[in-house]
Each structure stands twice: as structure tokens, then as C-alpha cells.
Design a protein around this motif. Sequence first.
Motif, short mmCIF file in Angstrom:
data_model
loop_
_atom_site.label_atom_id
_atom_site.label_comp_id
_atom_site.label_asym_id
_atom_site.label_seq_id
_atom_site.Cartn_x
_atom_site.Cartn_y
_atom_site.Cartn_z
N GLN A 108 0.83 -1.19 0.00
CA GLN A 108 0.00 0.00 0.00
C GLN A 108 0.87 1.25 0.00
N GLY A 109 0.29 2.36 -0.43
CA GLY A 109 0.96 3.65 -0.32
C GLY A 109 1.89 4.01 -1.46
N TYR A 110 1.87 3.25 -2.53
CA TYR A 110 2.68 3.60 -3.70
C TYR A 110 1.98 3.10 -4.95
N GLU A 111 2.37 3.64 -6.08
CA GLU A 111 1.80 3.21 -7.35
C GLU A 111 2.34 1.81 -7.67
N PRO A 112 1.46 0.81 -7.76
CA PRO A 112 1.94 -0.55 -7.99
C PRO A 112 2.53 -0.74 -9.38
N ARG A 113 3.58 -1.56 -9.42
CA ARG A 113 4.19 -1.95 -10.69
C ARG A 113 3.39 -3.14 -11.24
N VAL A 114 3.66 -3.52 -12.45
CA VAL A 114 2.98 -4.66 -13.06
C VAL A 114 3.17 -5.90 -12.20
N ARG A 115 4.38 -6.12 -11.73
CA ARG A 115 4.65 -7.32 -10.92
C ARG A 115 3.92 -7.27 -9.58
N ASP A 116 3.73 -6.06 -9.01
CA ASP A 116 2.97 -5.94 -7.76
C ASP A 116 1.51 -6.34 -8.00
N ARG A 117 0.94 -5.87 -9.11
CA ARG A 117 -0.44 -6.22 -9.44
C ARG A 117 -0.58 -7.73 -9.63
N ARG A 118 0.39 -8.30 -10.28
CA ARG A 118 0.35 -9.76 -10.52
C ARG A 118 0.47 -10.52 -9.20
N ASP A 119 1.37 -10.09 -8.31
CA ASP A 119 1.53 -10.74 -7.01
C ASP A 119 0.24 -10.66 -6.20
N MET A 120 -0.39 -9.49 -6.18
CA MET A 120 -1.63 -9.34 -5.42
C MET A 120 -2.76 -10.17 -6.02
N SER A 121 -2.80 -10.27 -7.34
CA SER A 121 -3.81 -11.10 -8.00
C SER A 121 -3.65 -12.56 -7.59
N LEU A 166 -2.35 -13.66 -4.78
CA LEU A 166 -2.78 -13.81 -3.39
C LEU A 166 -4.30 -13.81 -3.28
N ARG A 167 -4.97 -12.99 -4.08
CA ARG A 167 -6.44 -12.98 -4.07
C ARG A 167 -6.97 -14.36 -4.46
N ARG A 168 -6.40 -14.92 -5.53
CA ARG A 168 -6.86 -16.24 -6.00
C ARG A 168 -6.54 -17.34 -4.98
N ALA A 169 -5.34 -17.33 -4.44
CA ALA A 169 -4.90 -18.40 -3.55
C ALA A 169 -5.55 -18.34 -2.17
N PHE A 170 -5.81 -17.13 -1.67
CA PHE A 170 -6.28 -16.99 -0.29
C PHE A 170 -7.64 -16.33 -0.15
N GLY A 171 -8.24 -15.91 -1.26
CA GLY A 171 -9.56 -15.29 -1.21
C GLY A 171 -9.59 -14.00 -0.42
N ILE A 172 -8.49 -13.25 -0.47
CA ILE A 172 -8.42 -11.98 0.29
C ILE A 172 -8.60 -10.80 -0.64
N GLY A 173 -8.95 -9.67 -0.05
CA GLY A 173 -9.08 -8.44 -0.82
C GLY A 173 -7.77 -7.67 -0.83
N THR A 174 -7.53 -6.98 -1.93
CA THR A 174 -6.35 -6.11 -2.03
C THR A 174 -6.84 -4.76 -2.52
N HIS A 175 -6.01 -3.73 -2.38
CA HIS A 175 -6.43 -2.39 -2.78
C HIS A 175 -6.20 -2.10 -4.26
N PHE A 176 -5.59 -3.02 -4.98
CA PHE A 176 -5.46 -2.89 -6.44
C PHE A 176 -5.51 -4.25 -7.07
#
Length: 149
Positions: A124-137, A139-149
Amino acid sequence: MMTQGVMTADDVLTVPALLREVRAAVPIGGGWGNDALVGEQNRPRRSRCRMQHGDLDVMHRQEQEAAREIDVHPLVFAEDGSAVQASPEPSRPFKYPSSCFVTGTISGTTVPCLPADQQVYFHQGYEPRVRDRRDMSRLRRAFGIGTHF
């Protein structure tokens, strides 16, 4: 070891193994921490894209920092197992609750790492890079959690 800014799973596993020899546990965060939680390497080993792992984020006890020659995140641990890390804003240190030290796997080897909710918190708190978006995606799929992007 690491060549041309690309870190392999074997490189990653060398770090905790070496640090265990000096009785230092180092939870893994960042991209490799995400991979450990999901149990598989996300970024390709050989690719022309810039989606490869170029670094390893580890946390350690601040008082053990002199024993390292790698970039680590110095933590100050409390009696309850929680920890804090200095931040650019001294009044707002990064906080690690005791529950945020878990394990994952890299190439079938169990390693300490940070849990999904802590990974999300640190993205949080910075403009996500492509790899950050991919990592968060992932985690959403694997753990069913929400992310801010």
C-alpha cells in the motif's frame, strides 16, 4: 549464485540455510514471500520480460544485522513476538504482529515468510508496478483476500 539480476529458487534457499548456521531465522517477504505462500514460483526462470525476481526481501532481528552481507529489513522484536521496523516517517513504523511470521515453500523446502495479509499491507501507499499487481492477483486467487489494487 545470482546472475544478471535474476534470483533463482536455489539462490533464495541458500540465504535462509546460511543464516540458520548462525542461528538467525529470516522470514521472507516480497515476491519470493508470495511464491512461498502459494507454493510455486510465479515469475519465469528465463524470460525476456522483467517479471523475474531480482531481489530477496528478508526480515531479521536488528541486533543481528552486523552478521549479514545481504540487504535485509531490520526488525526490533517485542516480548510477545511482534516486531517493528523503522520507516521514513519515524512516528509510523512498519508493524509486524506476532501472527505474521508463518511458513511457505520454495522448491519443496519449507521457509519462514510473511502471511498474505501482511504482504497486502506492505503493498500500500505507492503506485503498484505490473509485478505488484500480478503478485496481489495471485494472493487474491490463492487466499480469497481483498487487495487495494
